[in-house]
Design a protein around this motif. Structure first.
Motif, PDB file in Angstrom:
ATOM      1  N   GLY A 204       0.783  -1.229   0.000  1.00  0.00           N
ATOM      2  CA  GLY A 204       0.000   0.000   0.000  1.00  0.00           C
ATOM      3  C   GLY A 204       0.815   1.280   0.000  1.00  0.00           C
ATOM      4  O   GLY A 204       0.247   2.372  -0.011  1.00  0.00           O
ATOM      5  N   LYS A 205       2.143   1.173   0.020  1.00  0.00           N
ATOM      6  CA  LYS A 205       2.991   2.362   0.045  1.00  0.00           C
ATOM      7  C   LYS A 205       3.674   2.529  -1.315  1.00  0.00           C
ATOM      8  O   LYS A 205       4.258   1.587  -1.841  1.00  0.00           O
ATOM      9  N   PRO A 206       3.605   3.724  -1.897  1.00  0.00           N
ATOM     10  CA  PRO A 206       4.205   3.944  -3.227  1.00  0.00           C
ATOM     11  C   PRO A 206       5.730   3.921  -3.156  1.00  0.00           C
ATOM     12  O   PRO A 206       6.329   4.241  -2.125  1.00  0.00           O
ATOM     13  N   LEU A 207       6.358   3.552  -4.257  1.00  0.00           N
ATOM     14  CA  LEU A 207       7.816   3.557  -4.358  1.00  0.00           C
ATOM     15  C   LEU A 207       8.270   4.957  -4.749  1.00  0.00           C
ATOM     16  O   LEU A 207       8.338   5.322  -5.927  1.00  0.00           O
ATOM     17  N   THR A 208       8.551   5.746  -3.733  1.00  0.00           N
ATOM     18  CA  THR A 208       8.968   7.126  -3.935  1.00  0.00           C
ATOM     19  C   THR A 208      10.265   7.359  -3.168  1.00  0.00           C
ATOM     20  O   THR A 208      10.329   7.083  -1.968  1.00  0.00           O
ATOM     21  N   LEU A 209      11.282   7.862  -3.843  1.00  0.00           N
ATOM     22  CA  LEU A 209      12.583   8.111  -3.229  1.00  0.00           C
ATOM     23  C   LEU A 209      12.802   9.608  -3.060  1.00  0.00           C
ATOM     24  O   LEU A 209      12.519  10.390  -3.964  1.00  0.00           O
ATOM     25  N   ARG A 210      13.318   9.965  -1.897  1.00  0.00           N
ATOM     26  CA  ARG A 210      13.622  11.371  -1.622  1.00  0.00           C
ATOM     27  C   ARG A 210      14.958  11.737  -2.268  1.00  0.00           C
ATOM     28  O   ARG A 210      15.998  11.213  -1.908  1.00  0.00           O
ATOM     29  N   PHE A 211      14.923  12.649  -3.212  1.00  0.00           N
ATOM     30  CA  PHE A 211      16.108  13.106  -3.935  1.00  0.00           C
ATOM     31  C   PHE A 211      16.459  14.477  -3.365  1.00  0.00           C
ATOM     32  O   PHE A 211      15.820  15.475  -3.670  1.00  0.00           O
ATOM     33  N   VAL A 212      17.482  14.539  -2.508  1.00  0.00           N
ATOM     34  CA  VAL A 212      17.841  15.776  -1.828  1.00  0.00           C
ATOM     35  C   VAL A 212      18.993  16.443  -2.563  1.00  0.00           C
ATOM     36  O   VAL A 212      20.005  15.813  -2.874  1.00  0.00           O
ATOM     37  N   LEU A 213      18.838  17.737  -2.838  1.00  0.00           N
ATOM     38  CA  LEU A 213      19.827  18.486  -3.616  1.00  0.00           C
ATOM     39  C   LEU A 213      19.974  19.890  -3.045  1.00  0.00           C
ATOM     40  O   LEU A 213      19.008  20.465  -2.542  1.00  0.00           O
ATOM     41  N   PRO A 214      21.171  20.471  -3.127  1.00  0.00           N
ATOM     42  CA  PRO A 214      21.352  21.855  -2.683  1.00  0.00           C
ATOM     43  C   PRO A 214      20.720  22.832  -3.657  1.00  0.00           C
ATOM     44  O   PRO A 214      20.453  22.495  -4.811  1.00  0.00           O
ATOM     45  N   SER A 215      20.522  24.047  -3.184  1.00  0.00           N
ATOM     46  CA  SER A 215      19.839  25.040  -4.013  1.00  0.00           C
ATOM     47  C   SER A 215      20.685  26.281  -4.234  1.00  0.00           C
ATOM     48  O   SER A 215      20.156  27.333  -4.557  1.00  0.00           O
ATOM     49  N   GLY A 216      22.012  26.163  -4.055  1.00  0.00           N
ATOM     50  CA  GLY A 216      22.872  27.335  -4.156  1.00  0.00           C
ATOM     51  C   GLY A 216      23.103  27.803  -5.574  1.00  0.00           C
ATOM     52  O   GLY A 216      22.606  27.222  -6.544  1.00  0.00           O
ATOM     53  N   PRO A 217      23.902  28.886  -5.717  1.00  0.00           N
ATOM     54  CA  PRO A 217      24.207  29.427  -7.049  1.00  0.00           C
ATOM     55  C   PRO A 217      24.949  28.396  -7.903  1.00  0.00           C
ATOM     56  O   PRO A 217      25.594  27.490  -7.398  1.00  0.00           O
ATOM     57  N   GLY A 218      24.862  28.568  -9.205  1.00  0.00           N
ATOM     58  CA  GLY A 218      25.577  27.689 -10.119  1.00  0.00           C
ATOM     59  C   GLY A 218      24.961  26.325 -10.242  1.00  0.00           C
ATOM     60  O   GLY A 218      25.656  25.329 -10.468  1.00  0.00           O
ATOM     61  N   SER A 219      23.637  26.248 -10.111  1.00  0.00           N
ATOM     62  CA  SER A 219      22.987  24.938 -10.050  1.00  0.00           C
ATOM     63  C   SER A 219      22.454  24.439 -11.383  1.00  0.00           C
ATOM     64  O   SER A 219      21.946  23.326 -11.463  1.00  0.00           O
ATOM     65  N   ASP A 220      22.575  25.234 -12.433  1.00  0.00           N
ATOM     66  CA  ASP A 220      21.911  24.884 -13.687  1.00  0.00           C
ATOM     67  C   ASP A 220      22.363  23.545 -14.260  1.00  0.00           C
ATOM     68  O   ASP A 220      21.553  22.695 -14.626  1.00  0.00           O
ATOM     69  N   THR A 221      23.678  23.333 -14.353  1.00  0.00           N
ATOM     70  CA  THR A 221      24.167  22.131 -15.016  1.00  0.00           C
ATOM     71  C   THR A 221      23.734  20.867 -14.299  1.00  0.00           C
ATOM     72  O   THR A 221      23.186  19.939 -14.907  1.00  0.00           O
ATOM     73  N   LEU A 222      23.964  20.812 -12.991  1.00  0.00           N
ATOM     74  CA  LEU A 222      23.582  19.592 -12.289  1.00  0.00           C
ATOM     75  C   LEU A 222      22.090  19.532 -12.029  1.00  0.00           C
ATOM     76  O   LEU A 222      21.563  18.467 -11.702  1.00  0.00           O
ATOM     77  N   GLY A 223      21.411  20.665 -12.182  1.00  0.00           N
ATOM     78  CA  GLY A 223      19.960  20.594 -12.193  1.00  0.00           C
ATOM     79  C   GLY A 223      19.486  19.739 -13.353  1.00  0.00           C
ATOM     80  O   GLY A 223      18.574  18.927 -13.225  1.00  0.00           O
ATOM     81  N   LYS A 224      20.141  19.911 -14.498  1.00  0.00           N
ATOM     82  CA  LYS A 224      19.788  19.108 -15.667  1.00  0.00           C
ATOM     83  C   LYS A 224      20.122  17.634 -15.429  1.00  0.00           C
ATOM     84  O   LYS A 224      19.393  16.743 -15.878  1.00  0.00           O
ATOM     85  N   VAL A 225      21.229  17.364 -14.719  1.00  0.00           N
ATOM     86  CA  VAL A 225      21.586  15.983 -14.414  1.00  0.00           C
ATOM     87  C   VAL A 225      20.500  15.347 -13.549  1.00  0.00           C
ATOM     88  O   VAL A 225      20.047  14.228 -13.801  1.00  0.00           O
ATOM     89  N   ALA A 226      20.075  16.059 -12.526  1.00  0.00           N
ATOM     90  CA  ALA A 226      19.033  15.524 -11.648  1.00  0.00           C
ATOM     91  C   ALA A 226      17.724  15.324 -12.397  1.00  0.00           C
ATOM     92  O   ALA A 226      17.013  14.336 -12.181  1.00  0.00           O
ATOM     93  N   ASP A 227      17.384  16.253 -13.269  1.00  0.00           N
ATOM     94  CA  ASP A 227      16.181  16.107 -14.084  1.00  0.00           C
ATOM     95  C   ASP A 227      16.242  14.836 -14.927  1.00  0.00           C
ATOM     96  O   ASP A 227      15.275  14.070 -15.030  1.00  0.00           O
ATOM     97  N   ARG A 228      17.401  14.611 -15.551  1.00  0.00           N
ATOM     98  CA  ARG A 228      17.534  13.455 -16.430  1.00  0.00           C
ATOM     99  C   ARG A 228      17.477  12.156 -15.630  1.00  0.00           C
ATOM    100  O   ARG A 228      16.872  11.172 -16.063  1.00  0.00           O
ATOM    101  N   ILE A 229      18.092  12.126 -14.453  1.00  0.00           N
ATOM    102  CA  ILE A 229      18.025  10.935 -13.600  1.00  0.00           C
ATOM    103  C   ILE A 229      16.586  10.662 -13.191  1.00  0.00           C
ATOM    104  O   ILE A 229      16.118   9.522 -13.198  1.00  0.00           O
ATOM    105  N   THR A 230      15.864  11.715 -12.842  1.00  0.00           N
ATOM    106  CA  THR A 230      14.461  11.570 -12.459  1.00  0.00           C
ATOM    107  C   THR A 230      13.653  10.938 -13.578  1.00  0.00           C
ATOM    108  O   THR A 230      12.837  10.036 -13.358  1.00  0.00           O
ATOM    109  N   ALA A 231      13.888  11.397 -14.805  1.00  0.00           N
ATOM    110  CA  ALA A 231      13.164  10.845 -15.954  1.00  0.00           C
ATOM    111  C   ALA A 231      13.528   9.382 -16.188  1.00  0.00           C
ATOM    112  O   ALA A 231      12.664   8.558 -16.524  1.00  0.00           O
ATOM    113  N   MET A 232      14.790   9.045 -16.011  1.00  0.00           N
ATOM    114  CA  MET A 232      15.221   7.656 -16.197  1.00  0.00           C
ATOM    115  C   MET A 232      14.578   6.730 -15.167  1.00  0.00           C
ATOM    116  O   MET A 232      14.149   5.615 -15.488  1.00  0.00           O
TER     117      MET A 232
END
Length: 723
Positions: free
Chosen positions: A550-578
């Protein structure tokens, strides 16, 4: 997390977050044939020049992430700035070459070798007879003995970050002459080359007060091409001046000034001339390159009458940027209250700056917390690994920069280092079918959301059948009945909560309420990691969400939010989609940089996280605490050392222990490669790609830039003579 040549051997292998420089530690010892470990994926980019082409004198202003809190690299709060200073002002018995292999530094050391192995291991160092401290005293056995005593762990009065290697020494004594030092080990130590680099004078190491406090803000005695002249806290400067007692090749520069500049302000600092050299983020690369390519006004165009905004957008498109990048530039201008005229003036000032690029001796990984929740099951961790296309992730980050897009195949070394071998076969590559099969075997099946959609589909089917029976139309598959709807659609949730908790106590609770002991003995590395901007849009072919009991398979993906985050933001987005494609949902939490490591990674409050480790020349010593099996401590807490994934096995520990004690280099290499294969199979961390190293340098500077593996040669840096 961020970087730069050989770092302090005192520090534990530092976590490198993904926006700034990592504190690199010494790289792997060379042995065997030249083909062992292959070649570095990218070479140095430092604008090399012969010394006769470089002018005498000049002041080099070098951006650093922060003013160093201490000048003692063996203290817990030492950072990348501390290491850079130590490289320029202190002796090191071994420094790294361009392939990441330790080489004897001839300015200090004539020879160093193991002369006995039975009954004890004995190493004899023969020192350069010209090597002296800045007070005129000869460098000798007394300095070696004082450093051993301070770092051995036997005297609790010394507040040391760690004692690895020094705790294995039985005694240090004078050899047959003043220039010979004889070190006897109580237990065999394969990584003996890691010791006494850097070497501090007995003035620092000889007394606990001098070690703990005396060397934090000043170094009265040093022995390098430069010496610490002053630390100006108000100006945020550390000034290094030529050492008049230096016996090697004279330094070309008169001064090196390390100046604190935040990462997102470095392009402006380069433009206004307050720094000459700065590590930069990918977002600044195209801007600097475009300024250099133009050679004049950045927005000159035959089309007159354009607004400044249109000119900026046109420039962004001309130089390969997307519309969103241009819009982001404009939004940044508004947010910072800067006029476009000021921005254009900065761009023109960047004409004399060049981007030097290589790959850092550090790699980015996806960490999987195996202490509890779904990832405590090895099958689920393997499913996550099989969902990832590591080649795609490497291309995402490195291809736009023109750097090699080869995924990292080892946890313990990088290509070019002798221990390097691709051990990823122990886990296997991307295989969506295998990932789904593993999840099914672990009991994760179509969840409530999928069941609801199936019921809705059945209801529509029934209505369609009934209508078809009554009116003779509306059969399944037709436009007004049957199989319509949004089947297969699943939106990943995003949680933007920021955790601003204060610094934790040494003992804390992990995600399941158990106490753990964080044995970090070094700093967190350079600040920040790239945080994703959002979640990826649903893709065709994605599996429906899975659930268990009865519990969904959901993983907590914790990431920092500081400056210069664009590139690895895209990495995290792509991992999420995969992950979504195999039925794994993610709940992304963006937290402050200060909170990210302290309150989440170290304390186990995450399922997935992105952070980096520097490669080590001595993984038997440096990597063991990262992959050691967590064990209960005497006080009932869980000792994780630096294993923040909390995944480990007895076999991995045994292989590290064996590698640490063997003096046969080929045998050690084989043991470490076996350990790496076991680490892959445990699937606690998945190496993704070697981090890009991007350094902006004034075009008239030579022998400085993206150093790759090699320790910088400070005495050869300088400004080119005017033609």
């Amino acid at each position: 997390m961020s970087y730069d040549g050989v770092g302090s051997r005192a520090l534990t292998r530092s976590v490198a977050f993904l926006t700034a420089g990592v504190l690199a530690v010494p790289l792997l010892a060379g042995c065997g044939s030249d083909d062992e470990g292959g070649k570095p994926l990218a070479g140095q980019d430092i604008a090399p020049a012969a010394r006769h082409e470089i002018a005498d004198g000049g002041r080099l202003r070098w951006a650093v992430d922060a003013m160093p809190q201490t000048l003692n690299t063996f203290q817990a709060d030492a950072d990348a700035g501390t290491t850079r200073i130590a490289q320029a002002v202190l002796p090191a018995m071994f420094r790294m070459d361009a392939r990441g292999r330790p080489q004897r530094d001839e300015d200090y050391l004539e020879s160093a070798r193991v002369v006995e192995t039975e009954p004890k291991q004995v190493v004899v160092y023969r020192l350069n007879q010209q090597a002296v401290w800045s007070d005129g005293r000869e460098i000798g056995a007394a300095d070696f003995a004082a450093q051993w005593h301070a770092l051995s762990g036997r005297d609790s009065a010394y507040w040391t970050a760690r004692n690895a290697g020094y705790d294995r020494i039985q005694k240090v004594e004078r050899g047959t002459g003043d220039l010979e030092v004889r070190v006897t080990f109580a237990r065999p130590y394969a990584d003996w080359q890691s010791l006494f680099s850097p070497l501090y004078p007995k003035d620092v190491m000889g007394a606990a007060n001098s070690f703990n406090d005396g060397a934090r803000k000043k170094l009265k005695v040093s022995a390098g091409p430069f010496a610490v002249q002053k630390i100006d806290v108000k100006a945020k400067d550390v000034v290094l001046a030529r050492n008049p007692r230096w016996w090697g090749r004279p330094a070309k520069l008169s001064e090196i000034v390390l100046h604190e500049v935040e990462r997102d302000k470095r392009a402006a600092a380069l433009a206004d001339g307050s720094v000459d050299v700065a590590d930069i983020d990918p977002a600044d690369v195209s801007r600097i390159k475009a300024a250099g390519a133009q050679g004049g006004s950045l927005f000159q165009s035959p089309a007159g009458g354009r607004t400044a905004a249109r000119a900026l957008r046109s420039w962004a498109l001309t130089h390969g940027a997307e519309d969103e990048d241009a819009d982001r530039e404009l939004r940044a201008l508004e947010a910072e209250g800067k006029s476009l005229t000021t921005r254009l003036r900065q761009q023109q000032s960047l004409r004399d700056v060049r981007v030097r690029k290589s790959l850092e001796p550090a790699y980015t990984q996806l960490a999987l917390n195996g202490s509890g929740g779904p990832l405590a099951d090895e099958r689920v961790r393997h499913a996550v690994a099989h969902a990832l296309n590591r080649e795609e992730l490497a291309k995402l980050v490195l291809k736009p920069l023109g750097l090699p897009t080869v995924p990292v195949g080892s946890h313990l070394a990088l290509s070019g280092q002798s221990i390097y071998a691709d051990g990823s076969d122990a886990l296997g590559g991307q295989d969506t079918g295998q990932a789904r099969a593993l999840l099914a075997d672990a009991g994760w099946v179509a969840g409530p959301a999928e069941d609801k959609k199936e019921k809705e589909k059945e209801q529509r089917q029934k209505k369609g059948d009934k209508a078809a029976g009554a009116a003779g139309h509306g059969a399944p598959g037709s436009p007004d009945g049957g199989d319509g709807g949004d089947e297969g659609t699943y939106i990943v949730g995003v949680n933007d909560h920021v955790n601003d908790n204060k610094a934790p106590a040494r003992q804390r609770e992990d995600r399941d309420g158990r106490l753990y002991t964080d044995d970090r003995s070094g700093p967190d590395g350079a600040p920040g990691a790239y945080a994703p901007k959002g979640t990826a849009a649903p893709e065709a072919g994605a599996a429906g969400p899975l659930a268990k009991d009865g519990k969904p398979l959901t993983l907590r993906f914790v990431l920092p939010s500081g400056p210069g985050s664009d590139t690895l933001g895209k990495v995290a987005d792509r991992i999420t989609a995969m992950l979504k494609k195999v039925g794994i949902a993610t709940e992304i939490s963006k937290v402050s940089d200060e909170s990210y490591f302290r309150d989440h990674v170290a304390s186990g409050q995450y399922d997935l996280a992105l952070y980096s480790w520097p490669a080590s020349a001595f993984p038997a010593t440096d990597a063991r605490p990262i992959y050691a099996k967590p064990v209960p401590a005497a006080d009932g807490s869980l000792s994780v050392q630096q294993n923040y994934t909390r995944v480990g096995t007895d076999q991995i520990d045994q292989l590290f222990d064996q590698a640490l004690t063997t003096l046969d280099e080929d045998e050690q290499r084989g043991l470490l490669r076996k350990a790496d294969s076991r680490i892959w199979a445990a699937a606690g961390s998945i190496p993704l790609y070697q981090r890009p190293q991007l350094t902006a340098v004034r075009k008239n500077l030579a022998n400085i830039g993206a150093f790759g593996f090699q320790t910088p040669v400070y005495e050869d840096m300088g400004f080119l003579k005017k033609s």
